[in-house]
Design a protein around this motif. Structure first.
Motif, PDB file in Angstrom:
ATOM      1  N   ALA A 218      99.694  50.444  49.254  1.00 14.28           N
ATOM      2  CA  ALA A 218      98.484  50.133  48.497  1.00 14.28           C
ATOM      3  C   ALA A 218      97.890  48.806  48.939  1.00 14.28           C
ATOM      4  O   ALA A 218      98.601  47.827  49.172  1.00 14.28           O
ATOM      5  N   TYR A 219      96.577  48.816  49.081  1.00 15.10           N
ATOM      6  CA  TYR A 219      95.845  47.597  49.421  1.00 15.10           C
ATOM      7  C   TYR A 219      95.462  46.886  48.131  1.00 15.10           C
ATOM      8  O   TYR A 219      94.979  47.509  47.187  1.00 15.10           O
ATOM      9  N   GLU A 220      95.668  45.587  48.091  1.00 13.51           N
ATOM     10  CA  GLU A 220      95.301  44.804  46.920  1.00 13.51           C
ATOM     11  C   GLU A 220      94.416  43.649  47.353  1.00 13.51           C
ATOM     12  O   GLU A 220      94.814  42.834  48.184  1.00 13.51           O
ATOM     13  N   SER A 221      93.213  43.603  46.814  1.00 10.34           N
ATOM     14  CA  SER A 221      92.277  42.538  47.165  1.00 10.34           C
ATOM     15  C   SER A 221      92.353  41.419  46.136  1.00 10.34           C
ATOM     16  O   SER A 221      92.341  41.662  44.933  1.00 10.34           O
ATOM     17  N   THR A 222      92.449  40.207  46.637  1.00 13.51           N
ATOM     18  CA  THR A 222      92.441  39.035  45.754  1.00 13.51           C
ATOM     19  C   THR A 222      91.053  38.403  45.706  1.00 13.51           C
ATOM     20  O   THR A 222      90.866  37.368  45.090  1.00 13.51           O
ATOM     21  N   HIS A 223      90.086  39.044  46.384  1.00 10.75           N
ATOM     22  CA  HIS A 223      88.750  38.461  46.492  1.00 10.75           C
ATOM     23  C   HIS A 223      87.717  39.172  45.638  1.00 10.75           C
ATOM     24  O   HIS A 223      86.545  38.821  45.676  1.00 10.75           O
ATOM     25  N   ALA A 224      88.104  40.208  44.888  1.00  9.27           N
ATOM     26  CA  ALA A 224      87.087  40.995  44.198  1.00  9.27           C
ATOM     27  C   ALA A 224      87.700  41.726  43.018  1.00  9.27           C
ATOM     28  O   ALA A 224      88.889  41.619  42.725  1.00  9.27           O
ATOM     29  N   SER A 225      86.853  42.513  42.354  1.00 14.86           N
ATOM     30  CA  SER A 225      87.299  43.297  41.213  1.00 14.86           C
ATOM     31  C   SER A 225      88.209  44.437  41.671  1.00 14.86           C
ATOM     32  O   SER A 225      88.205  44.817  42.853  1.00 14.86           O
ATOM     33  N   PRO A 226      88.977  45.025  40.766  1.00 18.19           N
ATOM     34  CA  PRO A 226      89.921  46.087  41.147  1.00 18.19           C
ATOM     35  C   PRO A 226      89.268  47.318  41.773  1.00 18.19           C
ATOM     36  O   PRO A 226      89.940  48.074  42.474  1.00 18.19           O
ATOM     37  N   ILE A 227      87.979  47.529  41.544  1.00 18.84           N
ATOM     38  CA  ILE A 227      87.362  48.737  42.093  1.00 18.84           C
ATOM     39  C   ILE A 227      87.328  48.703  43.621  1.00 18.84           C
ATOM     40  O   ILE A 227      87.303  49.748  44.271  1.00 18.84           O
ATOM     41  N   VAL A 228      87.327  47.502  44.204  1.00 19.72           N
ATOM     42  CA  VAL A 228      87.344  47.401  45.668  1.00 19.72           C
ATOM     43  C   VAL A 228      88.651  47.947  46.203  1.00 19.72           C
ATOM     44  O   VAL A 228      88.671  48.780  47.125  1.00 19.72           O
ATOM     45  N   SER A 229      89.761  47.486  45.643  1.00 16.47           N
ATOM     46  CA  SER A 229      91.071  47.987  46.075  1.00 16.47           C
ATOM     47  C   SER A 229      91.183  49.477  45.817  1.00 16.47           C
ATOM     48  O   SER A 229      91.780  50.219  46.618  1.00 16.47           O
ATOM     49  N   ARG A 230      90.623  49.930  44.709  1.00 16.93           N
ATOM     50  CA  ARG A 230      90.700  51.353  44.376  1.00 16.93           C
ATOM     51  C   ARG A 230      90.042  52.208  45.456  1.00 16.93           C
ATOM     52  O   ARG A 230      90.590  53.240  45.865  1.00 16.93           O
ATOM     53  N   TRP A 574      79.275  33.147  48.746  1.00 14.66           N
ATOM     54  CA  TRP A 574      78.593  33.910  47.696  1.00 14.66           C
ATOM     55  C   TRP A 574      79.457  35.096  47.291  1.00 14.66           C
ATOM     56  O   TRP A 574      80.465  35.399  47.937  1.00 14.66           O
ATOM     57  N   ARG A 575      79.072  35.734  46.207  1.00 16.39           N
ATOM     58  CA  ARG A 575      79.785  36.917  45.735  1.00 16.39           C
ATOM     59  C   ARG A 575      78.857  38.117  45.763  1.00 16.39           C
ATOM     60  O   ARG A 575      77.694  38.022  45.363  1.00 16.39           O
ATOM     61  N   ALA A 576      79.373  39.236  46.247  1.00 16.20           N
ATOM     62  CA  ALA A 576      78.580  40.457  46.295  1.00 16.20           C
ATOM     63  C   ALA A 576      78.303  40.949  44.879  1.00 16.20           C
ATOM     64  O   ALA A 576      79.148  40.817  43.990  1.00 16.20           O
ATOM     65  N   PRO A 577      77.128  41.514  44.640  1.00 19.72           N
ATOM     66  CA  PRO A 577      76.799  42.020  43.302  1.00 19.72           C
ATOM     67  C   PRO A 577      77.773  43.119  42.878  1.00 19.72           C
ATOM     68  O   PRO A 577      78.266  43.901  43.702  1.00 19.72           O
ATOM     69  N   VAL A 578      78.035  43.190  41.585  1.00 23.94           N
ATOM     70  CA  VAL A 578      78.849  44.223  40.930  1.00 23.94           C
ATOM     71  C   VAL A 578      80.324  44.128  41.323  1.00 23.94           C
ATOM     72  O   VAL A 578      81.201  44.016  40.471  1.00 23.94           O
ATOM     73  N   THR A 579      80.625  44.178  42.618  1.00 25.80           N
ATOM     74  CA  THR A 579      82.031  44.158  43.044  1.00 25.80           C
ATOM     75  C   THR A 579      82.627  42.766  42.937  1.00 25.80           C
ATOM     76  O   THR A 579      83.842  42.622  42.813  1.00 25.80           O
ATOM     77  N   GLY A 580      81.802  41.733  43.024  1.00 25.87           N
ATOM     78  CA  GLY A 580      82.295  40.368  42.954  1.00 25.87           C
ATOM     79  C   GLY A 580      83.055  39.914  44.181  1.00 25.87           C
ATOM     80  O   GLY A 580      83.741  38.881  44.144  1.00 25.87           O
ATOM     81  N   PHE A 581      82.952  40.653  45.279  1.00 25.43           N
ATOM     82  CA  PHE A 581      83.712  40.292  46.469  1.00 25.43           C
ATOM     83  C   PHE A 581      83.265  38.923  46.969  1.00 25.43           C
ATOM     84  O   PHE A 581      82.082  38.666  47.168  1.00 25.43           O
ATOM     85  N   ALA A 582      84.236  38.016  47.175  1.00 24.49           N
ATOM     86  CA  ALA A 582      83.940  36.650  47.600  1.00 24.49           C
ATOM     87  C   ALA A 582      83.766  36.588  49.117  1.00 24.49           C
ATOM     88  O   ALA A 582      84.667  36.954  49.865  1.00 24.49           O
ATOM     89  N   VAL A 583      82.599  36.133  49.543  1.00 21.10           N
ATOM     90  CA  VAL A 583      82.281  36.037  50.966  1.00 21.10           C
ATOM     91  C   VAL A 583      82.162  34.569  51.348  1.00 21.10           C
ATOM     92  O   VAL A 583      81.559  33.778  50.625  1.00 21.10           O
ATOM     93  N   SER A 632      77.263  42.366  53.325  1.00 20.85           N
ATOM     94  CA  SER A 632      77.976  42.247  52.046  1.00 20.85           C
ATOM     95  C   SER A 632      77.364  43.179  51.007  1.00 20.85           C
ATOM     96  O   SER A 632      78.064  43.702  50.130  1.00 20.85           O
ATOM     97  N   LEU A 633      76.050  43.435  51.120  1.00 21.49           N
ATOM     98  CA  LEU A 633      75.387  44.356  50.199  1.00 21.49           C
ATOM     99  C   LEU A 633      75.733  45.805  50.515  1.00 21.49           C
ATOM    100  O   LEU A 633      76.001  46.599  49.603  1.00 21.49           O
ATOM    101  N   ASP A 634      75.730  46.171  51.818  1.00 15.53           N
ATOM    102  CA  ASP A 634      76.063  47.571  52.111  1.00 15.53           C
ATOM    103  C   ASP A 634      77.530  47.855  51.809  1.00 15.53           C
ATOM    104  O   ASP A 634      77.899  48.973  51.447  1.00 15.53           O
ATOM    105  N   ALA A 635      78.386  46.833  51.920  1.00 12.61           N
ATOM    106  CA  ALA A 635      79.789  47.011  51.547  1.00 12.61           C
ATOM    107  C   ALA A 635      79.932  47.248  50.045  1.00 12.61           C
ATOM    108  O   ALA A 635      80.693  48.114  49.596  1.00 12.61           O
ATOM    109  N   ALA A 636      79.185  46.476  49.258  1.00 11.38           N
ATOM    110  CA  ALA A 636      79.220  46.648  47.804  1.00 11.38           C
ATOM    111  C   ALA A 636      78.652  48.002  47.395  1.00 11.38           C
ATOM    112  O   ALA A 636      79.175  48.662  46.486  1.00 11.38           O
TER     113      ALA A 636
END
Length: 729
Positions: A218-230, A574-583, A632-636
């Motif tokens: 399992a991949y676990e991201s420490t940079h964003a909300s759990p939906i990214v890892s999901r 910055w942080r991507a919208p909704v996902t909160g991924f830290a860039v 970062s937007l297309d990723a989100a």
């Protein structure tokens, strides 16, 4: 038993009983990618040719003469200074105490790894010097000069003692062919002949990761909300298998003879032929974009690699009426040649015609499926191998005894964004002018999909037809007189890069390299291509500014923010919208250092790039910010879409950034969710959020200035996207 090193952990995973005949031969050990210091040249991802059969043969053959040469040189360098002529070499001061066996092993490994490719002599020397320094260091680390000089001496000793293995030659530097050259290590003709006749050929010659036979950890991201890892974990858990019919045709057509990449892809596919299913470990880059760790064979591969993959039969679903419609539309998208730009109904009609109404022996899906070797029609398409896979699937569906709706399909079908970078920029700006050109509009607005590249091409043509300047009119006439020269494809070369902060010189170079040089009918010589390309680029920049103006305003503001932060030597965060991924974007300055060395008795002064790691590069930051912001937007957008798809019970999908793949029967749902997610992503003020995060470290007066220069949004209503079938199609 068959064992495979998982790419997501470093423990051996037992995959179950297999007979010797059907066991998959995997000789490459896949490892998770990780960033290392730039000076180490990313040693973890170095080529693995040393582990091939021919690589071992070369190593064994070179072992005795090379070991002798190293020992003799060490003995000579160990003499008292009074008995030696000239200044001592760096080797004698730093490496003479290293065991000869270590020097021999690291040199042979570094040179033979990647032997079938041309590589810079300096980069190989630096690799050898780094390995020797780090393995035997008992004090201060070697400087770049020392590493390179020691490594050069090791390669020189190898070339002198084993002349049949390698030689060095000067080659033009990419992009500076007329001005600069660099020294490369290249295999001799004898070496190349052995590689070409080896059973392994060059199948394992390049660095790559491979699929796993069990679901990756399992991949676990420490940079964003759990939906990214999901979402990443769902992609990792999606099973695949080899499309045997495509593989058989590729084998017969000798697709692997095209180039090294194709050969490697075919060798890897052969090793997975008997696997019921396998998986692709995935990772995120610093912007949150999802990448399959294996590169040669994955859902993100080139045309051949992607066509060799399909979902297992156990994962297939009955098409139904909607799935059949999406399967039909998938063919025109792969066929290209303008068919992929028609309306959805026209694409479906094309799919019906190629199946039922085509009298031509070649232009018929069943004729292709039944006899692909004797039918060249599929080879003339934009994506020939994926189109062939579609022909097999579509023909089988149409011939299903219970009707095509009852056919169980396993072929991944895709929808793509319509110039996705401009879509995101136009949405952020609520651009009423540019938005509709990239299909941010309702289906009722226009019957057919908009094509921004075609619109730009038509605009350029009109500007040329009304050119008044006498000199420029000669250029315009030359373009207009070239049959089919002033095309959508020409405009695309510019439109793709202008929003990403490309300068005119770079855009012109892009146009010449990817369009003019590739066009067999281009009537101009090298000098004329530069003049014609520059003129076309100037007009294209004007056309983009007129047709998608707000996108350029946003680009300019992002660059202003970048310049301001660079003055304070602050990275852009910055942080991507909704996902909160830290860039975090940080491109550092570098300096070029010239190393004075000798090689084969001749003076040698290679230039090395040395990164600062402390002082940011204003130009590097400025040129990268728009592209990274968009990505970062297309990723989100992907994460939001696929997370909702998982909530709807669909767990089999993949992506190539702004291209989403799933089964045809699930595509109607995915299409609707893609549009919903686009609105969800952009419903807030993304510029404001970016400003608050990225500029937090600036003084209040500077912040107020940047806020005041933030461009105003237009009046585009994004909720219309929910009814825009051509946003992704």
């Amino acid at each position: 038993m068959l064992f495979l090193m998982s790419t997501t952990n470093r423990s051996l995973v037992q995959t179950g009983e297999k007979t010797e005949e059907s066991a998959i031969r995997l000789e490459a050990v896949a490892r998770r990618s990780k960033k290392v210091e730039r000076r180490n040249r990313n040693l973890q991802a170095k080529c693995q040719e040393f582990n091939t059969e021919y690589g071992r043969q070369f190593g064994l053959a070179a072992l005795e003469p090379f070991s002798k040469a190293v020992s003799e040189y060490i003995a000579e360098e160990s003499k008292p200074r009074s008995q030696m002529n000239g200044r001592p070499h760096s080797f004698s001061r730093f490496a003479v105490g290293i065991p000869p066996t270590t020097i021999v092993l690291f040199t042979l490994q570094s040179v033979i790894n990647g032997l079938s490719m041309e590589r810079s002599l300096v980069s190989v020397a630096d690799t050898i010097g780094t390995l020797l320094d780090e393995s035997c260091r008992d004090g201060v680390a070697w400087t770049t000069d020392v590493r390179v000089r020691v490594g050069l001496k090791c390669v020189e000793l190898l070339e002198r003692s084993v002349p049949d293995l390698i030689h060095t030659q000067l080659v033009p530097m990419p992009g500076q062919e007329r001005r600069k050259t660099e020294c490369h290590i290249v295999p001799t003709e004898k070496t190349l002949a052995i590689i070409k006749t080896s059973p392994e050929k060059v199948g394992w010659a390049h660095p790559f990761f491979v699929p796993t036979l069990t679901i990756p950890d399992a991949y676990e991201s420490t940079h964003a909300s759990p939906i990214v890892s999901r979402v990443v974990n769902a992609i990792q858990a999606t099973p695949w298998t080899i499309n045997r019919r495509v593989y058989d045709v590729a084998l017969t057509e000798k697709a692997g003879d095209k180039d090294v990449r194709a050969a490697s892809t075919m060798v890897l596919a052969k090793d997975y032929l008997d696997a019921e299913q396998f998986y692709f470990p995935a990772h995120l880059d610093f912007r949150g974009r999802v990448y399959a760790s294996p590169s040669l064979l994955s859902f993100q591969s080139d045309d051949l690699g992607a066509a060799l993959l399909t979902f297992p039969q156990s994962e297939g679903k009955r098409l139904g009426a909607e799935g059949l419609s999406w399967l039909r539309q998938h063919g025109p998208n792969l066929f290209g040649h303008g068919v992929d730009k028609m309306s959805l109904s026209a694409r479906e009609s094309w799919g019906l015609f190629i199946a039922e109404g085509a009298d031509d022996d070649e232009f018929n899906v069943h004729k292709v499926a039944d006899n692909p070797i004797g039918n060249d029609f599929w080879k003339q398409t934009d994506k020939p191998w994926q189109f062939l896979a579609w022909c097999f699937e579509y023909s089988a569906a149409l011939r299903h005894p219970e009707g095509p709706e009852n056919f169980v399909s396993t072929l991944p079908v895709a929808i793509d964004g319509s110039c996705n970078g401009l879509q995101h920029l136009s949405a952020v700006m609520r651009d009423e002018v540019g938005g509709p050109l990239v299909n941010i509009r309702t289906a009722e607005d226009f019957e057919d999909p908009e094509d921004v590249y075609e619109a730009i091409a038509n605009k350029i043509k009109g500007m040329m037809e009304h050119e008044q300047d006498p000199i420029k009119k000669a250029y315009a006439d030359a373009w207009l007189q070239w049959p089919n020269g002033l095309s959508r494809k020409a405009a695309k070369q510019i439109v793709m890069v202008v929003p990403y902060a490309a300068e005119r010189y770079g855009a012109t170079t892009n146009l010449i390299r990817d369009y003019l040089d590739e066009a067999s009918t281009c009537p101009w010589n090298t000098h004329s291509k530069r003049l014609m390309g520059r003129y076309f680029t100037d007009l294209a920049f004007e056309a983009v500014a007129e047709l998608v103006p707000s996108s350029l305003l946003l680009r300019d503001w992002l660059q202003e923010v970048s310049d301001t932060l660079s003055k304070a030597n602050l990275p852009i965060e910055w942080r991507a919208p909704v996902t909160g991924f830290a860039v975090m974007q940080e491109n550092y300055k570098y300096k070029t250092k010239t190393v004075q060395a000798t090689y084969l008795g001749k003076r040698f002064s290679p230039s090395l790039r040395i990164d600062s790691q402390t002082e940011l590069s204003p130009q590097g930051q400025r040129s990268a910010i728009t592209a990274n912001f968009i990505h970062s937007l297309d990723a989100a957008h992907l994460v939001i879409t696929m997370n909702q798809l998982l909530d709807e019970g669909v767990g089999r999908f993949a992506c190539v950034h702004d291209s989403y793949l799933t089964l045809a029967s699930d595509m109607d749902l995915l299409s609707r969710l893609t549009r919903w997610a686009f609105v969800e992503l952009h419903k807030g003020n993304i510029m404001e959020s970016f400003f608050e995060t990225s500029c937090a470290g600036l003084s209040e007066d500077v912040r107020e200035h940047l806020r005041g220069s933030m461009p105003e949004q237009g009046g585009l209503i994004l909720t219309h996207v929910a009814d825009s079938p051509y946003l992704f199609s």
